[in-house]
Design a protein around this motif. Structure first.
Motif, PDB file in Angstrom:
ATOM      1  N   LEU A  97     -72.890 -34.403 -29.636  1.00 47.76           N
ATOM      2  CA  LEU A  97     -73.475 -35.556 -30.319  1.00 47.76           C
ATOM      3  C   LEU A  97     -73.235 -35.499 -31.830  1.00 47.76           C
ATOM      4  N   ARG A  98     -73.246 -34.308 -32.387  1.00 54.39           N
ATOM      5  CA  ARG A  98     -72.993 -34.185 -33.824  1.00 54.39           C
ATOM      6  C   ARG A  98     -71.551 -34.577 -34.156  1.00 54.39           C
ATOM      7  N   ASP A  99     -70.608 -34.208 -33.287  1.00 52.86           N
ATOM      8  CA  ASP A  99     -69.220 -34.624 -33.498  1.00 52.86           C
ATOM      9  C   ASP A  99     -69.086 -36.148 -33.403  1.00 52.86           C
ATOM     10  N   THR A 100     -69.803 -36.732 -32.437  1.00 53.29           N
ATOM     11  CA  THR A 100     -69.763 -38.196 -32.300  1.00 53.29           C
ATOM     12  C   THR A 100     -70.348 -38.879 -33.520  1.00 53.29           C
ATOM     13  N   GLU A 101     -71.438 -38.323 -34.044  1.00 58.22           N
ATOM     14  CA  GLU A 101     -72.069 -38.906 -35.239  1.00 58.22           C
ATOM     15  C   GLU A 101     -71.139 -38.824 -36.442  1.00 58.22           C
ATOM     16  N   GLN A 102     -70.429 -37.731 -36.596  1.00 56.01           N
ATOM     17  CA  GLN A 102     -69.508 -37.590 -37.711  1.00 56.01           C
ATOM     18  C   GLN A 102     -68.318 -38.540 -37.586  1.00 56.01           C
ATOM     19  N   LYS A 103     -67.858 -38.783 -36.348  1.00 54.56           N
ATOM     20  CA  LYS A 103     -66.748 -39.721 -36.146  1.00 54.56           C
ATOM     21  C   LYS A 103     -67.164 -41.144 -36.518  1.00 54.56           C
ATOM     22  N   HIS A 104     -68.370 -41.554 -36.109  1.00 53.07           N
ATOM     23  CA  HIS A 104     -68.849 -42.889 -36.471  1.00 53.07           C
ATOM     24  C   HIS A 104     -69.027 -43.024 -37.974  1.00 53.07           C
ATOM     25  N   ARG A 105     -69.503 -41.972 -38.609  1.00 56.05           N
ATOM     26  CA  ARG A 105     -69.712 -42.036 -40.061  1.00 56.05           C
ATOM     27  C   ARG A 105     -68.374 -42.090 -40.800  1.00 56.05           C
ATOM     28  N   ALA A 106     -67.390 -41.377 -40.255  1.00 54.80           N
ATOM     29  CA  ALA A 106     -66.067 -41.415 -40.884  1.00 54.80           C
ATOM     30  C   ALA A 106     -65.424 -42.797 -40.761  1.00 54.80           C
ATOM     31  N   LYS A 107     -65.733 -43.513 -39.667  1.00 53.05           N
ATOM     32  CA  LYS A 107     -65.181 -44.859 -39.475  1.00 53.05           C
ATOM     33  C   LYS A 107     -65.964 -45.925 -40.230  1.00 53.05           C
ATOM     34  N   GLY A 108     -67.036 -45.549 -40.875  1.00 50.66           N
ATOM     35  CA  GLY A 108     -67.833 -46.508 -41.625  1.00 50.66           C
ATOM     36  C   GLY A 108     -68.981 -47.120 -40.849  1.00 50.66           C
ATOM     37  N   ASN A 109     -69.173 -46.682 -39.598  1.00 47.26           N
ATOM     38  CA  ASN A 109     -70.270 -47.196 -38.776  1.00 47.26           C
ATOM     39  C   ASN A 109     -71.524 -46.367 -39.047  1.00 47.26           C
ATOM     40  N   HIS A 110     -72.090 -46.591 -40.245  1.00 53.32           N
ATOM     41  CA  HIS A 110     -73.210 -45.754 -40.666  1.00 53.32           C
ATOM     42  C   HIS A 110     -74.472 -46.043 -39.859  1.00 53.32           C
ATOM     43  N   ARG A 111     -74.651 -47.255 -39.413  1.00 54.03           N
ATOM     44  CA  ARG A 111     -75.857 -47.585 -38.643  1.00 54.03           C
ATOM     45  C   ARG A 111     -75.889 -46.814 -37.322  1.00 54.03           C
ATOM     46  N   LYS A 112     -74.746 -46.777 -36.645  1.00 53.85           N
ATOM     47  CA  LYS A 112     -74.673 -46.023 -35.394  1.00 53.85           C
ATOM     48  C   LYS A 112     -74.859 -44.535 -35.649  1.00 53.85           C
ATOM     49  N   ALA A 113     -74.268 -44.030 -36.710  1.00 55.40           N
ATOM     50  CA  ALA A 113     -74.390 -42.606 -37.036  1.00 55.40           C
ATOM     51  C   ALA A 113     -75.831 -42.243 -37.374  1.00 55.40           C
ATOM     52  N   ASP A 114     -76.511 -43.106 -38.137  1.00 53.88           N
ATOM     53  CA  ASP A 114     -77.905 -42.826 -38.491  1.00 53.88           C
ATOM     54  C   ASP A 114     -78.805 -42.860 -37.256  1.00 53.88           C
ATOM     55  N   THR A 115     -78.514 -43.752 -36.319  1.00 56.34           N
ATOM     56  CA  THR A 115     -79.307 -43.828 -35.087  1.00 56.34           C
ATOM     57  C   THR A 115     -79.160 -42.553 -34.265  1.00 56.34           C
ATOM     58  N   ILE A 116     -77.935 -42.030 -34.162  1.00 58.14           N
ATOM     59  CA  ILE A 116     -77.704 -40.787 -33.409  1.00 58.14           C
ATOM     60  C   ILE A 116     -78.415 -39.620 -34.078  1.00 58.14           C
ATOM     61  N   ARG A 117     -78.336 -39.552 -35.388  1.00 58.35           N
ATOM     62  CA  ARG A 117     -78.987 -38.435 -36.090  1.00 58.35           C
ATOM     63  C   ARG A 117     -80.505 -38.521 -35.975  1.00 58.35           C
ATOM     64  N   LYS A 118     -81.054 -39.713 -36.020  1.00 50.47           N
ATOM     65  CA  LYS A 118     -82.504 -39.859 -35.970  1.00 50.47           C
ATOM     66  C   LYS A 118     -83.072 -39.572 -34.590  1.00 50.47           C
ATOM     67  N   ASN A 119     -82.397 -40.049 -33.549  1.00 50.57           N
ATOM     68  CA  ASN A 119     -82.956 -39.976 -32.199  1.00 50.57           C
ATOM     69  C   ASN A 119     -82.459 -38.785 -31.384  1.00 50.57           C
ATOM     70  N   ASN A 120     -81.376 -38.147 -31.794  1.00 52.27           N
ATOM     71  CA  ASN A 120     -80.791 -37.102 -30.952  1.00 52.27           C
ATOM     72  C   ASN A 120     -80.579 -35.772 -31.652  1.00 52.27           C
ATOM     73  N   LEU A 121     -80.632 -35.729 -32.953  1.00 48.11           N
ATOM     74  CA  LEU A 121     -80.322 -34.494 -33.675  1.00 48.11           C
ATOM     75  C   LEU A 121     -81.503 -33.971 -34.473  1.00 48.11           C
TER      76      LEU A 121
END
Length: 308
Positions: A97-121
Motif C-alpha cells: 500500500l505504501r508503494d501504491t501511495e507513492q505512485k499516486h503521489r508521483a503522478k499528481g493524484n494527491h487526493r488518492k494518496a492522502d486517502t490511502i495514507r489516512k485510512n491504511n497506513l
C-alpha cells in the motif's frame, strides 16, 4: 480518585481498579485509545504476596523448563511465533500500500494518496496490537515464574543479559521469530517474583549449557531442535538437558559467571579429553560437539565412564 481539572473548582473522577490506593507522586497517562493510566510507586514489602516459596533447588532453562523435567512456560514459543508471522503478513501488505501511495503521489493524484495514507497506513491499530501482545506475553511469563517459585526456594538460571554467539547462518524466518524473543521480560519477571516471594535466584554462566551431556558433564553429543543426541545413542530432551546443566553449573567452582565463552569451551574440552582419554573426532580442533552418525551401524560404542 479525583483530579483537579483545567477550570477552577472542577474535579475529574477517575475510577481505579485494584486493592491498593495510590499515594505520593502520581503520573497520569492518556493513551491514544482514550484510556487513562495512573502510575504510582508502592512499597514492595507491603504488596508482597503471602504465598510462600518452595524448598527445592532447581535449574531453569530460559524456556522455563526446570531440571526435574517440568515445563512451566508451555505455549510461549507458539504465542511469539504466531504474532511474528502475523506482523510479517501485515507488514508486507502495508509495504504494498505504501508503494501504491507513492505512485499516486508521483503522478499528481494527491487526493488518492492522502486517502490511502489516512485510512491504511496509520499506526493506531498496529500499536494497540503490539501493546496487547506485550501484555499477553508478560502475563504468560508471570504465571510461569510463579509456578517455578511455588516449587523452588533456590533457582539457578542463565544470565540472559549475556550476549551469546549464534549460528553462522539461519533462515530469515528463523531470525525474525528469534528477534521477537522477550528474554529481557523473562529475566525481569523471574527476578521480581522470586524476590517478592523470598526465593533465591542465582545466575550462572550460560556458555555451552545446551551442548553438554548432563549425565556426564562432558562436551559430547549434539543438540538438534528440541532433542539432544548423546554419543551412546540415548536421546534426551534438549530443554531438560540444558536445565540440568544449569543446575550443575551452580556448584561448578571453575566456571564463574563472567568467564568468557572461549575459556569455558577450552575447560570443557580439557575435561572431555581427560575423562575419555582421547578426544572425539573434531573435538581437538574445534572444542565442540561431534557430528551425529548417519546410520545406526556407524553409532560409536558407549563412552566409558571415568572412575572416581
Amino acid at each position: 480518585m479525583y483530579l483537579q481539572g483545567l477550570e477552577r473548582g472542577q474535579r475529574i473522577a477517575i475510577p481505579l481498579k485494584g486493592t491498593h490506593l495510590p499515594s505520593g507522586t502520581l503520573r497520569i497517562l492518556l493513551r491514544d485509545n482514550g484510556q487513562v493510566e495512573v502510575h504510582y510507586a508502592v512499597d514492595e514489602e507491603q504488596v508482597c504476596s503471602t504465598r510462600p516459596c518452595g524448598d527445592a533447588t532447581v535449574g531453569v532453562d530460559k524456556g522455563y523448563t526446570d531440571s526435574d523435567g517440568e515445563r512451566h512456560g508451555e505455549g510461549l514459543g507458539d504465542l511469539l511465533s504466531a504474532e511474528s508471522d502475523q506482523r510479517k503478513v501485515k507488514g508486507t501488505r502495508r509495504n504494498h500500500l505504501r508503494d501504491t501511495e507513492q505512485k499516486h503521489r508521483a503522478k499528481g493524484n494527491h487526493r488518492k494518496a492522502d486517502t490511502i495514507r489516512k485510512n491504511n497506513l496509520g499506526n493506531q491499530k498496529w500499536n494497540r496490537r503490539r501493546t496487547r501482545h506485550h501484555k499477553q506475553v508478560r502475563d504468560h511469563l508471570c504465571q510461569a515464574a510463579h509456578t517455578v517459585v511455588d516449587k523452588a526456594g533456590t533457582i539457578a538460571c542463565e544470565d540472559l543479559s549475556a550476549h551469546m554467539k549464534s549460528a553462522p547462518y539461519r533462515h530469515r524466518d528463523t531470525n525474525r521469530r528469534l528477534s521477537g524473543w522477550v528474554k529481557g521480560v523473562m529475566a525481569d519477571t523471574l527476578t521480581s517474583i522470586s524476590r517478592r516471594r523470598g526465593s533465591a535466584l542465582a545466575l550462572v554462566n550460560p556458555a555451552y549449557t545446551s551442548q553438554v551431556d548432563s549425565r556426564t558433564g562432558l562436551l559430547q553429543g549434539r543438540r538438534r531442535w528440541d532433542r539432544f543426541y548423546c554419543l551412546d545413542g540415548v536421546v534426551l530432551d534438549a530443554d531438560v538437558n540444558a536445565a540440568c546443566n544449569i543446575l550443575a553449573r551452580l556448584y561448578d567452582e571453575e566456571i564463574t559467571l563472567y568467564m568468557p565463552y572461549r575459556d569455558v569451551r577450552a575447560l570443557l574440552a580439557e575435561r572431555t579429553r581427560t575423562a575419555v582419554g582421547t578426544a572425539p573426532p573434531g573435538l581437538e580442533l574445534r572444542g565442540c560437539a561431534t557430528e551425529l552418525p548417519s546410520t545406526e551401524s556407524e553409532s560409536p560404542a558407549p563412552v566409558p565412564q571415568c572412575t572416581r
